[in-house]
Design an enzyme around this catalytic site. Structure first.
Site, PDB file in Angstrom:
ATOM      1  N   GLY A 273       0.801  -1.240   0.000  1.00  6.57           N
ATOM      2  CA  GLY A 273       0.000   0.000   0.000  1.00  6.57           C
ATOM      3  C   GLY A 273       0.825   1.278   0.000  1.00  6.57           C
ATOM      4  O   GLY A 273       0.259   2.364   0.025  1.00  6.57           O
TER       5      GLY A 273
ATOM      6  N   GLY B 192       2.118   3.280  -5.839  1.00  4.19           N
ATOM      7  CA  GLY B 192       1.349   2.848  -7.014  1.00  4.19           C
ATOM      8  C   GLY B 192      -0.140   2.699  -6.750  1.00  4.19           C
ATOM      9  O   GLY B 192      -0.757   3.493  -6.039  1.00  4.19           O
ATOM     10  N   LEU B 193      -0.689   1.634  -7.327  1.00  2.15           N
ATOM     11  CA  LEU B 193      -2.132   1.433  -7.224  1.00  2.15           C
ATOM     12  C   LEU B 193      -2.557   1.129  -5.785  1.00  2.15           C
ATOM     13  O   LEU B 193      -3.651   1.509  -5.367  1.00  2.15           O
ATOM     14  CB  LEU B 193      -2.572   0.288  -8.148  1.00  2.15           C
ATOM     15  CG  LEU B 193      -2.371   0.557  -9.651  1.00  2.15           C
ATOM     16  CD1 LEU B 193      -2.743  -0.674 -10.465  1.00  2.15           C
ATOM     17  CD2 LEU B 193      -3.195   1.762 -10.092  1.00  2.15           C
TER      18      LEU B 193
ATOM     19  N   TYR C 153      -3.849 -11.450 -18.008  1.00  2.00           N
ATOM     20  CA  TYR C 153      -3.101 -12.619 -18.489  1.00  2.00           C
ATOM     21  C   TYR C 153      -3.093 -13.752 -17.446  1.00  2.00           C
ATOM     22  O   TYR C 153      -2.423 -14.755 -17.634  1.00  2.00           O
ATOM     23  CB  TYR C 153      -1.711 -12.243 -19.010  1.00  2.00           C
ATOM     24  CG  TYR C 153      -0.739 -11.611 -18.042  1.00  2.00           C
ATOM     25  CD1 TYR C 153      -0.212 -12.307 -16.973  1.00  2.00           C
ATOM     26  CD2 TYR C 153      -0.300 -10.298 -18.246  1.00  2.00           C
ATOM     27  CE1 TYR C 153       0.695 -11.735 -16.110  1.00  2.00           C
ATOM     28  CE2 TYR C 153       0.602  -9.703 -17.385  1.00  2.00           C
ATOM     29  CZ  TYR C 153       1.098 -10.437 -16.306  1.00  2.00           C
ATOM     30  OH  TYR C 153       2.000  -9.853 -15.451  1.00  2.00           O
TER      31      TYR C 153
ATOM     32  N   LYS D 112      -0.339 -15.415 -11.023  1.00  2.00           N
ATOM     33  CA  LYS D 112      -1.643 -14.739 -11.017  1.00  2.00           C
ATOM     34  C   LYS D 112      -2.773 -15.727 -11.356  1.00  2.00           C
ATOM     35  O   LYS D 112      -3.890 -15.584 -10.849  1.00  2.00           O
ATOM     36  CB  LYS D 112      -1.648 -13.569 -12.011  1.00  2.00           C
ATOM     37  CG  LYS D 112      -0.731 -12.407 -11.631  1.00  2.00           C
ATOM     38  CD  LYS D 112      -1.265 -11.574 -10.491  1.00  2.00           C
ATOM     39  CE  LYS D 112      -0.488 -10.281 -10.339  1.00  2.00           C
ATOM     40  NZ  LYS D 112      -0.937  -9.463  -9.203  1.00  2.00           N
TER      41      LYS D 112
END
Ligand code: COA
Length: 293
Positions: A23, A26-27, A156, A171
């Site tokens: 956290g 970035g995102l 992906y 992922k």
């Protein structure tokens, strides 16, 4: 109204404590900021203690919210268990886990050492497993319900992708975990969902996925049917919705937010987009001529 604006009503996350791994930048940081603005208390974690302390200060100043920074390498279960302890001690309980911490870089797979491959699997898949297991076991043991896990994956995860094979492999595992636990742990009052973002520029990802002048050579906006990259607020809007009570009936879902990018690569005839109008006139004539014969 437009997509860079804040979507949910004020206080939508009031009385919730959210843990966002990775956290500090970035995102993860963008999502944390919006969760705070919506009234949540937020725990941010990162391997880099300096980075999260600075991020926590910045987020507190920006939002006046309550932020706890806990150093943690998600690869190590003992460190993740320590996050569970300190988050609970500080805020009383945790309601939401956002598995956002990731590691990735582009490389031909044959150039990777076994340790390089493991490093990505360990951060992405094992890290998500560590956090999910530690928080999940805690919630079950304490009989706490109405908990949410949100996993950040990628498109992906199901298509696979060359040159990021460890990340794609990991992922895909995270997505399988999301769907599996959505069913298995629903009885304990937990929901599991995932977001698959397309190109959302961040320094950490761009320096590793498009280093040097690759950024200029591969303009990712061109790969997106909507012809633009994502804005951090639109991802934060979706994440906030998925961790809020407004999405209480959404469980086991993966939501793609990529402007249509992955489907553009998938559709067999999508490349016909480059055909100019005059050529279409010719092609149409040729096709019709076949029918008449
Ligand atoms: N190409 C090939 N191998 C590489 C590499 C590259 N560009 N970068 C690292 N490696 C290898 C290292 O050589 C090492 O393998 P070895 O021990 O066999 O030599 C292995 O990967 C681990 O690298 P190391 O730097 O020790 O790991 P780390 O834990 O310090 O860093 C990374 C992890 C490599 C994923 C680093 O990029 C990172 O910290 N990333 C976090 C943020 C991130 O990736 N954000 C993007 C998310 S999309």
């Amino acid at each position: 109204m437009n997509y860079t604006q804040k979507m949910l009503q004020k206080d939508a996350l009031k009385n919730k404590t959210v843990v966002v791994t990775g956290g500090g930048s970035g995102l993860g940081k963008a999502m944390s900021q919006y969760f705070l603005e919506l009234g949540a208390k937020v725990v941010i974690t990162s391997r880099n203690e300096d980075k999260i302390q600075k991020a926590a200060q910045e987020l507190t100043q920006l939002t006046s919210g309550e932020v706890l920074a806990v150093p943690c390498d998600v690869r190590h279960y003992d460190q993740v268990e320590a996050v569970v302890q300190s988050a609970n001690k500080h805020f009383g309980s945790v309601d939401v886990l956002v598995n956002n911490a990731a590691g990735n870089f582009i490389s031909p797979t044959e150039r990777l050492s076994a340790n390089a491959f493991d490093t990505i699997i360990d951060i992405v898949l094992k890290g998500t497993k560590n956090c999910t297991l530690a928080f999940g076991k805690h919630w079950i043991a304490e009989k706490q319900t109405e908990k949410v896990v949100l996993n950040i994956v990628t498109t992906y995860a199901w298509t696979g992708s060359a040159y990021v094979v460890p990340s794609a492999t990991a992922k895909a595992g995270v997505l399988a975990m999301t769907r599996s636990l959505a069913v298995e742990w629903a009885k304990y009052g937990m929901r599991f969902n995932a977001i698959a973002p397309g190109p959302f520029p961040t320094k950490g990802a761009w320096d590793r996925l498009l280093p040097g002048n690759l950024k200029e050579q591969f303009d990712l906006a061109k790969k997106v049917p909507l012809k633009r990259v994502g804005a951090h607020q639109e991802l934060a809007n979706l994440a906030a919705y998925l961790v809020s009570d407004f999405s209480a009936y959404i469980n086991g879902e993966v939501i793609t937010i990529d402007g249509g990018e992955w489907l553009k690569g998938a559709g067999q005839f999508n490349l016909l987009e480059d055909i100019p109008e005059e050529l279409w006139d010719m092609l149409e004539a040729m096709i019709r001529a076949k029918k008449d014969r």
